[in-house]
Each structure stands twice: as C-alpha cells, then as structure tokens.
Motif scaffolding. Structure first.
Motif, short mmCIF file in Angstrom:
data_model
loop_
_atom_site.label_atom_id
_atom_site.label_comp_id
_atom_site.label_asym_id
_atom_site.label_seq_id
_atom_site.Cartn_x
_atom_site.Cartn_y
_atom_site.Cartn_z
N LEU A 108 24.76 0.77 6.66
CA LEU A 108 23.90 -0.40 6.85
C LEU A 108 22.59 -0.24 6.08
O LEU A 108 22.08 -1.19 5.48
N TYR A 109 22.04 0.95 6.10
CA TYR A 109 20.82 1.28 5.35
C TYR A 109 21.06 1.04 3.85
O TYR A 109 20.25 0.39 3.17
N ARG A 110 22.18 1.54 3.34
CA ARG A 110 22.49 1.42 1.91
C ARG A 110 22.60 -0.07 1.52
O ARG A 110 22.03 -0.51 0.53
N ARG A 111 23.35 -0.83 2.30
CA ARG A 111 23.56 -2.25 1.98
C ARG A 111 22.27 -3.06 2.19
O ARG A 111 22.02 -4.03 1.46
N TYR A 112 21.51 -2.68 3.18
CA TYR A 112 20.22 -3.35 3.43
C TYR A 112 19.31 -3.20 2.22
O TYR A 112 18.67 -4.16 1.78
N GLN A 113 19.25 -2.00 1.65
CA GLN A 113 18.42 -1.77 0.47
C GLN A 113 18.91 -2.58 -0.73
O GLN A 113 18.11 -3.13 -1.49
N LYS A 114 20.22 -2.68 -0.87
CA LYS A 114 20.76 -3.50 -1.96
C LYS A 114 20.42 -4.97 -1.76
O LYS A 114 20.13 -5.69 -2.73
N SER A 115 20.47 -5.41 -0.53
CA SER A 115 20.15 -6.81 -0.22
C SER A 115 18.68 -7.10 -0.51
O SER A 115 18.33 -8.16 -1.05
N LEU A 116 17.79 -6.15 -0.16
CA LEU A 116 16.37 -6.32 -0.48
C LEU A 116 16.16 -6.41 -1.99
O LEU A 116 15.41 -7.26 -2.48
N ALA A 117 16.84 -5.53 -2.72
CA ALA A 117 16.69 -5.52 -4.18
C ALA A 117 17.16 -6.84 -4.78
O ALA A 117 16.52 -7.38 -5.70
N ALA A 118 18.27 -7.38 -4.27
CA ALA A 118 18.78 -8.64 -4.80
C ALA A 118 17.82 -9.79 -4.55
O ALA A 118 17.76 -10.75 -5.32
N ALA A 119 17.06 -9.69 -3.47
CA ALA A 119 16.10 -10.74 -3.13
C ALA A 119 14.73 -10.50 -3.75
O ALA A 119 13.81 -11.30 -3.53
N GLY A 120 14.58 -9.45 -4.52
CA GLY A 120 13.27 -9.14 -5.08
C GLY A 120 12.26 -8.85 -4.00
O GLY A 120 11.10 -9.28 -4.07
N ALA A 121 12.69 -8.11 -2.97
CA ALA A 121 11.84 -7.88 -1.80
C ALA A 121 11.77 -6.39 -1.46
O ALA A 121 12.62 -5.60 -1.85
N VAL A 122 10.75 -6.04 -0.72
CA VAL A 122 10.62 -4.70 -0.13
C VAL A 122 10.16 -4.88 1.30
O VAL A 122 9.61 -5.93 1.67
N ASP A 123 10.37 -3.86 2.13
CA ASP A 123 9.79 -3.89 3.48
C ASP A 123 8.61 -2.92 3.52
O ASP A 123 8.27 -2.30 2.52
N PHE A 124 8.00 -2.77 4.68
CA PHE A 124 6.78 -1.95 4.78
C PHE A 124 7.06 -0.49 4.42
O PHE A 124 6.28 0.14 3.73
N GLY A 125 8.19 0.02 4.90
CA GLY A 125 8.52 1.41 4.60
C GLY A 125 8.70 1.65 3.12
O GLY A 125 8.35 2.71 2.59
N ASP A 126 9.25 0.64 2.40
CA ASP A 126 9.46 0.78 0.96
C ASP A 126 8.16 0.94 0.19
O ASP A 126 8.14 1.58 -0.87
N LEU A 127 7.10 0.34 0.68
CA LEU A 127 5.84 0.40 -0.05
C LEU A 127 5.36 1.83 -0.25
O LEU A 127 4.62 2.12 -1.19
N LEU A 128 5.82 2.73 0.63
CA LEU A 128 5.44 4.14 0.49
C LEU A 128 6.61 5.00 0.04
O LEU A 128 6.48 5.82 -0.86
N SER A 129 7.79 4.81 0.64
CA SER A 129 8.94 5.65 0.27
C SER A 129 9.36 5.39 -1.17
O SER A 129 9.72 6.33 -1.90
N ARG A 130 9.29 4.15 -1.62
CA ARG A 130 9.68 3.87 -3.00
C ARG A 130 8.58 4.27 -3.98
O ARG A 130 8.84 4.51 -5.16
N LEU A 131 7.35 4.38 -3.48
CA LEU A 131 6.29 4.91 -4.33
C LEU A 131 6.53 6.39 -4.60
O LEU A 131 6.32 6.87 -5.73
N VAL A 132 6.98 7.11 -3.58
CA VAL A 132 7.35 8.51 -3.79
C VAL A 132 8.49 8.59 -4.81
O VAL A 132 8.49 9.43 -5.73
N GLU A 133 9.47 7.69 -4.64
CA GLU A 133 10.59 7.64 -5.59
C GLU A 133 10.09 7.39 -7.01
O GLU A 133 10.55 8.02 -7.97
N LEU A 134 9.15 6.47 -7.15
CA LEU A 134 8.58 6.17 -8.48
C LEU A 134 7.93 7.41 -9.08
O LEU A 134 8.17 7.73 -10.26
N PHE A 135 7.12 8.09 -8.30
CA PHE A 135 6.43 9.27 -8.82
C PHE A 135 7.42 10.39 -9.17
O PHE A 135 7.20 11.15 -10.11
N GLU A 136 8.52 10.49 -8.40
CA GLU A 136 9.50 11.54 -8.67
C GLU A 136 10.33 11.23 -9.92
O GLU A 136 10.63 12.12 -10.72
#
Length: 772
Positions: free
Chosen positions: A177-205
């Motif tokens: 569900l987590y995996r598909r939820y992230q794909k759904s957010l990406a398709a909508a051009g959206a992020v949730d609150f947790g993404d604002l930090l977890s995906r920033l770590v991903e960006l830096f890595e």
C-alpha cells in the motif's frame, strides 16, 4: 544600522550572551521554559551578520511552527532591516518544500507539486486500497497512513517495511500500500507532509551535487525546539551541517512531549556525543513565571530518570501559592473552574490571559458547558479549524487545480461541487479510465468521448468540468492569489449555489469562502518574494502558489484566537504559549498521567513523557496556577474513581501555602483524601506518624467578586475508623462496575478501601460496591 554588537552585554544575561556570541564549533543551548530562547537565536543571527560579516543568505534557521518563524523574522527585521529577508527562516517542512521546488526535479518531483493534507491523503489511500481490492472495513486506511508516516519519520522505504515481520493483515499489506500510495502521489504531482523531509533526504543522497550546493550556502544552521526533531530531521541536519562547525541547536529535553508523533528526545541528549567538541550552554533564568510555579514544575520534572540537569530560577522571588480545587465529579470540577474564571474576570483579569488545560479533548465537553452557562467568553484551541471546513477545502481544491491540474484528489473532491450532474457512476468510470490511461482526472474528463459507458450528456458535463479547470488556470496565470480566489469562487459556481440555497447555513458557508478570498488578497499585499542573492536567476513561486503552500503547512499552534476569550486547550496545544492564570484540570491517575502510559503498553519512557507534559503545563503560567481534580469522573461512558495524580503528590505542600507538620515526613507532597461525613474534600499531608493528618479545604466565596484563598483547618483522626454497620467487612470480596472484584482492606464511614488486582487500593463509596 539598528543593531550594535557592543551593546549585547547590556541586552542579555551572561548565559544568553555566551550562546549568542559563541563561534568555532557545535553549540547546544539548553533553554528552559521562558528563558528567552527566541531572543538568543535572533541576537545570535544579528551578531553573525554584523560582527562576523556573514551574509544573511548563508544562514538557515528552522523551527516547528509558522508562528515561531514569523516572530523570529519580525524580531530580526528590527535588528537588521530589509536584509533580514535574505536569511532562510521557516519551519522544517517549509524549508523542505522550498528546496524540493528548486531542485526536486533531480528525483522526479515537479516544481509545481501540491501538498496533500490529512483528508487528501485519506482520499488517496482509499483510492489505492480500492484498486488493490482491500476492504477499508477490514484494514483501516487511517492506520495504514499512520504507519506510512511513521516510516517516513524514521527514513524507512516500502522495501524496508517489507523486510520486517508481519504479524497481522495490516502489517502484511502496508508495504505494498505504501509503494502504490507513493506512485499515486507521483502521478498526481503531489507530496504529503512526510515527503517534504524524507524525499529531501533522498534528494541529498541521490544528488550529492545538490547537497554540496546547500552545504556551501548555509555556513550557519540554527534549530529551534531541537527536542522535537525526529530521526529524519536529525539526519537532514547532519547532512547539511557536516562536522557541525556552524550548527547551533536550541531545545529543552524537559519539554519533549511529541514522542507519539515521531519526535526523539535522544537527538538532544546525544548531541554532545554526536558532535565532538560541542559546547553546552544552559539558560536557566526564567522571565515568565513566579518562583513558586518554577519550584512546583521542578519538583515534578526532577523525578524523571533521564534528563540534563538544570533548574529554572527567577529574580522575582516568591509568588502566590498554588491553588487546589477538589471536586465531587467532572461537572463539579468544571463548575468550580468556571466560578473561579468568572471571578477573575470580574476582578479585572483579561480573558485572553486565562487558559484552561486538559489532557484529552474529551474533557473539554463539560468545561465548555459550564462556560456557556456562565456566559464566559471562550475559544477551544484545536488548530486549523477554519481551513478544515468543507467549503473552504472545496475552494482551495479549485485553486490547487488551477496550479496543478494533475491533482486527482482535488479533482475528485470538486468534480460535482456544486452539483453539476456528474454522478457517482460517471465519476467511477472517469476514475477507471484515468487509471488505465495513466493520466489525471482532469485529462480523462477532457477525453471523455473515449470513456466506455458514458452517454453524450455525461461526456459533455465531464468536458465542461475540464474546461472550467482550464479557465481557472488562465486566471491563475497572473500569479495573484486574491484575483484567482475571487475568480474561482464565481466560475466554480460555489457562490451562486450558496446564494440560491439561501439558508442560514449556506450564508455562513459563503461568508467563510469570502473570508478565504480576503485572506488571499491580504496575502498579495503582505507577501514578500524570497530573496536569493546566491541564485538571482532562480524562479520563485507565484503569490498564489506561495499562498496555497502556506495553507497546506499551517499547523496546530498557528491558530489565532479572535477577541478577549479564555483559551481552552489540551496540554499538547499549550506548548509555546503563556498566560497570567492557568487552570490545569483532571489531576488524577489514569487521566493525567494518561491510562495509556500506565497500562500494559506503557513504561518508564511513557510516564516520563507525561511528566514532561505536566512540566510544560505548569510553566505556561506567569502568576497563578490552579490545579483541579475530581473524586469521580465519567469518561467515554465509564465511571471512574481515580486517585490523585502522582504529579500532584510530587509538589511540596509548602507551595500550596501549607506550613509545618507534626514531624518530618518521608512523603513531602500533597495527597488528596475525602471525608464523606462532611461531604467535602480534604488534603492529606501524609505524615508517617501512625495518624492520618487531614486538612479541610474550604473554597467557599465571600462577598467580594474574587474567591478567597483556601482556609485550612487541621484535625487528627486515628485510623482505622470503627465499623459503622456497613454491609462490608475487612477481608471480604467486593465488586465494582469498573475495577472488577477486589478485597476490602478498610472501612471509614461509608467509604470502603478495596484492593483491586492490577489497579491497587481504591477508596470507594459503599453504594458503588456490591458484596460478593
């Protein structure tokens, strides 16, 4: 220049001065409640700029609320003038959003992404579960989202969760569900609150050049409320700060109260070990509360086993004694609190300087009823209430579609608001086509002629909705938030729909929408585009995009109370606030500390956090602190007879104005007992001399509008009292509706002391017991 560094010694106390002028290595500032931490942070930034020649744009300061960031910006502007705007001062999440908008394309995040709030996330998760054939009645989508958010706070991916053992259906399904939820957010051009930090770590890595760019840029990183950081936030700081040479964190482990949402106080406790050579400065001088209140707070927090040693003090010695209100039940408690608040208001206390705290929202109901009956002006502080209203979220969804038409959650929310004849069946077919084609809902509506099962009428209505979104996008192109909001209100049909309905409720809803339009226009007038001398060519957000981001990032602590009203709030919501007079209600075991901390799932750390929450509540008070409890309480339909809170027992009796004792006691705290013969509460001083020392507390009112201080009368009573013919005998079993079956250990009038397994000894009125 308004700020002169040479005057700092006259503006700050010695420890504040050390913190504001420290250079050369990592710095941990242990800032007790009311010790002037915001003052230290702003003077530290000003000193770096003026005394050390650091460009403001090389400084990053992060905190947890928009309110705190706004206050910091305002103070810094007074010290530095217009150049203060060049410093990055914002919340963690706003900082994450700003960097991702600039550089998120490196990991596939579009610059125009929208931020999904709780309701958007829930709608998206339900769509994902539907596509997987998961029944939301069997697997709660809110629990799934909670686990996903917890995973993001700890930097865990779907693959990481899949490696952990799954003991139930929820655990087994969450990784996919987590995996598909992230794909759904990406398709909508959206992020949730947790993404604002977890995906920033991903960006830096994944993009080390981006990380290096921001490391080079931010020579100094300052963090407010450091005790509230989670593991991902700490990881971000470590990545940005490197060896920590320019890192300054400010916090108080005694105020770490957000463990339940991922905060990890060990970030603060381990800071000196994680950053070699870190200097620790303690701010212990308090500028808010009386010494009596500070002593009470310290008496409670000192019982926590793991904390950094510090003790608050103030130059203003003494202060009014604490007050204790002991009530028969929760309604009597609410009434007594209301009486005292009304008396305080009559005595000239400003309503905005009075607050009533409680551990859980459920406790507010009877307090609100007592305040309404007493005609006491009040406001319940729950956060974001205006922006959570359905009609406000509808108009915000239209605005977000104007900026990002890919957002399917927003499209599905308003595709038939107001009603335009697009029924559930049509929506279902549009949604299925969008998923099959890999496009957004708006694009599917635009191609409605190709959707199987849609008749000509349904096709036309779907195309009209897509055309409406296109018109809104044109209106939003000029970037003005106010103009776009006004156009959306009219073009969407919301205004005409509420006008046509004409009911009082419809008028109220339309007023709320016009208030949102007004807020957007005010934003246009006050918003200052971010200045970035380091990247002058970088394209910043439009006023509308910035306005929408601000709405998404509003937090619980950012709500304003209009007018002079008494504030009613949970202890968690009280963090960062201060009031002349504070009433802390429900001082009973299982209420505060909460039963969750005391039950099978609780433990040392859970009780320690409850104690920190008590410390936060106490230290919100400037001049008067009133503690209250009820001998019985109905919560969630259950009648409870609770002992006085252990926190109450940890407060020295002298702080309640009670002097002396028969002889020294191993127990110095105040303990509450009840004398049913008199029908009034008493205070037991707990002297260990074989007698029960009782102090009758008289809270009656005299002729003046303000309540009299408690009158204390002493009477020594030998225990146990003789048997009075009650149907119970010592050693016999008795049944209680809440506590089950226990063994009678003592009888005093119609009060029976019963030891219940797993609960302990409870003193219960005989009529609530049944002989077994």
């Amino acid at each position: 220049m308004a700020f002169d560094p040479s005057k700092l010694p006259s503006l700050l106390n010695p420890e504040q001065l050390r913190a504001a002028t420290h250079t050369g290595g990592p710095l941990l500032v242990l800032a007790g409640a009311g010790s002037g931490k915001t003052r230290v942070i702003t003077y530290r930034i000003a000193n770096l700029v003026i005394a050390h020649g650091i460009e403001p744009w090389r400084i990053l300061a992060v905190t947890f609320t928009n309110k705190a960031a706004g206050e910091m910006k305002e103070r810094l502007e007074k010290l530095l003038g217009p150049t203060a705007h060049e410093a990055w001062i914002s919340t963690f999440h706003a900082t994450g959003a700003r960097i991702l908008r600039r550089d998120g394309a490196a990991i596939g995040i579009p610059s125009g992404f929208v931020i999904y709030d709780d309701s958007d996330q829930l709608a998206e998760m339900k769509r994902v579960m539907k596509s997987m054939g998961v029944d939301p009645k069997l697997v709660d989508p809110r629990k799934v989202l909670h686990r996903i958010d917890d995973a993001k706070n700890h930097g865990r991916s779907p693959d990481d969760l899949a490696k952990r053992p799954g003991y139930d259906e929820l655990s087994r399904l969450t990784p996919e569900l987590y995996r598909r939820y992230q794909k759904s957010l990406a398709a909508a051009g959206a992020v949730d609150f947790g993404d604002l930090l977890s995906r920033l770590v991903e960006l830096f890595e994944k993009a080390p050049d981006v990380l290096q760019k921001y490391r080079n840029r931010f020579r100094h990183v300052l963090v407010d409320e450091f005790q509230d950081t989670n593991r991902v936030q700490y990881r971000l700081l470590q990545m940005l700060a490197g060896d920590g040479r320019g890192l300054c964190v400010v916090g108080d482990d005694d105020q770490a109260i957000y463990r339940w949402r991922g905060a990890d106080v060990t970030n603060l406790l381990s800071f000196p070990q994680d950053f070699a050579g870190a200097e620790v400065v303690k701010l212990e001088q308090n500028y808010r509360s009386t010494q009596t209140i500070l002593d009470a707070a310290h008496a409670v927090i000192a019982h926590n086993p793991t904390r950094m040693d510090k003790r608050l003090w103030t130059e203003e010695s003494g202060g009014a004694p604490l007050e204790l209100v002991v009530a028969r039940d929760e309604r009597d408690e609410a009434q007594q609190v209301a009486d005292r608040v009304r008396a305080a208001l009559r005595d000239g206390v400003d309503a905005a300087e009075v607050a009533v705290f409680y551990r859980t929202n459920a406790q507010s109901r009877v307090i609100e009823e007592a305040f309404r009956l007493g005609r006491i002006p009040y406001a319940v502080v729950r956060g974001r209430s205006f922006y959570d209203r359905a009609e406000v979220k509808d108009l915000a969804s239209y605005l977000r579609l104007a900026v990002n038409p890919l957002s399917s959650a927003d499209a599905l929310r308003v595709i038939n608001k107001p009603a335009r004849g697009i029924g559930d069946t049509t929506v279902g077919r549009i949604e299925a086509a969008a998923e099959e084609w890999g496009v957004g809902i708006v694009d599917a509506c635009r191609q409605s002629a190709q959707i199987p099962g849609l008749n000509a009428s349904a096709q036309g209505k779907a195309r009209s909705f897509a055309q409406l979104v296109g018109k809104l996008a044109l209106e939003a192109a000029n970037g003005s938030a106010g103009a776009a909001a006004e156009a959306a209100l009219k073009l969407s049909g919301l205004e005409d729909a509420y006008l046509a309905e004409g009911s009082d409720e419809a008028v109220d809803r339309l007023d709320n929408l016009r208030e949102l339009v007004g807020a957007a226009k005010e934003w246009d007038q006050t918003w200052t585009p971010p200045i970035d001398p380091d990247e002058p060519e970088a394209e910043g957000p439009t006023p509308l995009a910035a306005f929408l981001e601000q709405l998404a990032l509003l937090g619980d602590a950012d709500e304003k109370i209009a007018g002079p009203k008494v504030a009613l709030m949970t202890l968690h919501a009280s963090k960062g606030l201060e009031f002349e007079r504070v009433f802390l209600t429900g001082m009973e075991e299982t209420v505060f500390p909460h039963s969750r901390a005391l039950g099978d799932e609780g433990g040392i750390e859970e009780v320690a956090e409850e104690r920190r929450l008590c410390y936060v509540g106490f230290t919100r008070a400037k001049r008067r602190l009133v503690l209250s409890l009820a001998r019985s309480r109905v919560l969630f339909g259950n009648l409870r007879f609770n002992e006085a809170s252990r926190f109450l027992g940890e407060v020295p009796r002298e702080l309640f104005g009670i002097k002396g004792a028969a002889k020294p006691s191993r127990q110095t705290g105040v303990h509450v007992v009840y004398d049913d013969a008199r029908g009034e509460p008493e205070i037991d001083l707990g002297d260990d001399d074989g007698f029960e020392d009782r102090y009758q507390v008289d809270y009656s009112f005299d002729q003046r509008p303000a309540p009299r201080q408690p009158e204390i009368r002493r009477a020594v009573v030998r225990a146990p009292a003789p048997d009075t013919g009650a149907p119970f005998r010592i050693g016999m079993p008795a049944r209680h509706p809440s506590f089950g079956v226990g063994m009678v250990e003592g009888i005093d009038g119609d009060k029976v002391a019963v030891r219940f397994p797993g609960v302990g000894v409870k003193r219960v009125v005989a009529r609530f017991l049944q002989a077994v």
